[in-house]
Scaffold this active site. Structure first.
Site, mmCIF file in Angstrom:
data_model
loop_
_atom_site.group_PDB
_atom_site.id
_atom_site.type_symbol
_atom_site.label_atom_id
_atom_site.label_comp_id
_atom_site.label_asym_id
_atom_site.label_seq_id
_atom_site.Cartn_x
_atom_site.Cartn_y
_atom_site.Cartn_z
ATOM 1 N N ASP A 9 75.547 8.676 94.923
ATOM 2 C CA ASP A 9 74.329 9.476 95.021
ATOM 3 C C ASP A 9 73.678 9.187 96.377
ATOM 4 O O ASP A 9 73.229 8.063 96.621
ATOM 5 C CB ASP A 9 73.394 9.094 93.872
ATOM 6 C CG ASP A 9 72.089 9.853 93.861
ATOM 7 O OD1 ASP A 9 71.753 10.532 94.869
ATOM 8 O OD2 ASP A 9 71.373 9.755 92.849
ATOM 9 N N ILE A 10 73.635 10.166 97.250
ATOM 10 C CA ILE A 10 73.113 9.979 98.609
ATOM 11 C C ILE A 10 71.658 9.524 98.615
ATOM 12 O O ILE A 10 71.226 8.836 99.536
ATOM 13 C CB ILE A 10 73.308 11.266 99.453
ATOM 14 C CG1 ILE A 10 73.193 10.971 100.949
ATOM 15 C CG2 ILE A 10 72.345 12.367 99.009
ATOM 16 C CD1 ILE A 10 73.643 12.120 101.837
ATOM 17 N N VAL A 32 72.143 19.034 96.325
ATOM 18 C CA VAL A 32 71.648 17.858 97.035
ATOM 19 C C VAL A 32 70.212 18.071 97.526
ATOM 20 O O VAL A 32 69.414 17.139 97.544
ATOM 21 C CB VAL A 32 72.601 17.458 98.189
ATOM 22 C CG1 VAL A 32 72.535 18.425 99.349
ATOM 23 C CG2 VAL A 32 72.313 16.049 98.670
ATOM 24 N N ASP A 33 69.863 19.289 97.883
ATOM 25 C CA ASP A 33 68.510 19.595 98.344
ATOM 26 C C ASP A 33 67.484 19.262 97.256
ATOM 27 O O ASP A 33 66.497 18.564 97.497
ATOM 28 C CB ASP A 33 68.435 21.072 98.738
ATOM 29 C CG ASP A 33 67.148 21.456 99.451
ATOM 30 O OD1 ASP A 33 66.457 20.563 99.980
ATOM 31 O OD2 ASP A 33 66.846 22.664 99.505
ATOM 32 N N GLY A 123 78.689 23.794 98.288
ATOM 33 C CA GLY A 123 78.263 24.075 96.912
ATOM 34 C C GLY A 123 78.014 25.563 96.733
ATOM 35 O O GLY A 123 78.923 26.381 96.884
#
Length: 170
Positions: A9-10, A32-33, A123
């Protein structure tokens, strides 16, 4: 410059900067955003709104920097990747290259020593994953030849498929 591949998980990484695969509005979204906006809290949204008020968002291929809010990183570099379609493939590739180049330039400008990239545009923007990985690795390696301030680059994959693709590219 050291390049590492991670499947994690970034938003949990302790690096100087994480890169957000943002949309042009900078107001959060899916993938992710959305995860970055949720993990970072209201400070990120506030900073993004200030950028929007000043310059109207972020163009595709561009990059802007904000605080990381409540995440362990210091900064978030928001970059807007291209939406893939079968038209203008060459232009879409150039825009994705620009995402990596502009993010790295912004990081170097702010003396960032470690930076983490997600899989930009792969994505909901449907950029072909293998082609996107090739572009990402090529741009980071090219930048490493010109700039020495960034010491570590992480490619962060959330899923096993992207991790496998990046493993082959690296």
């Amino acid at each position: 410059m050291e390049i590492q591949l991670l499947q994690t998980d970034i938003t949990k990484l302790e690096v100087d900067a994480i890169v957000n695969a943002a949309n042009s509005s900078l107001l959060g979204g899916g993938g992710v955003d959305g995860a970055i906006h949720r993990a970072g809290g209201p400070d990120i949204l506030e900073a993004c709104m200030a950028i929007r008020n000043k310059q109207g968002g972020c163009a595709t291929g561009g990059a802007v920097m904000t605080t990381a809010g409540q995440m362990p990183s210091t900064f978030v570099i928001h970059t807007v990747g291209p939406i893939w379609n079968d038209k203008q493939k060459e232009k879409k590739c150039e825009l994705l290259k620009s995402c990596y180049r502009k993010s790295l330039e912004l990081a170097a400008l702010h003396q960032v020593e470690s930076i983490a990239f997600p899989n930009i545009s792969t994505g909901v923007y449907r950029f072909p994953k293998r082609l996107a990985a090739q572009i990402a690795v090529e741009e980071v390696r090219a930048f490493a030849q010109m700039e020495s301030s960034i010491q570590k680059v992480y490619f962060v994959c959330f899923d096993a498929e992207n991790f496998q693709i990046y493993s082959q590219e690296l």
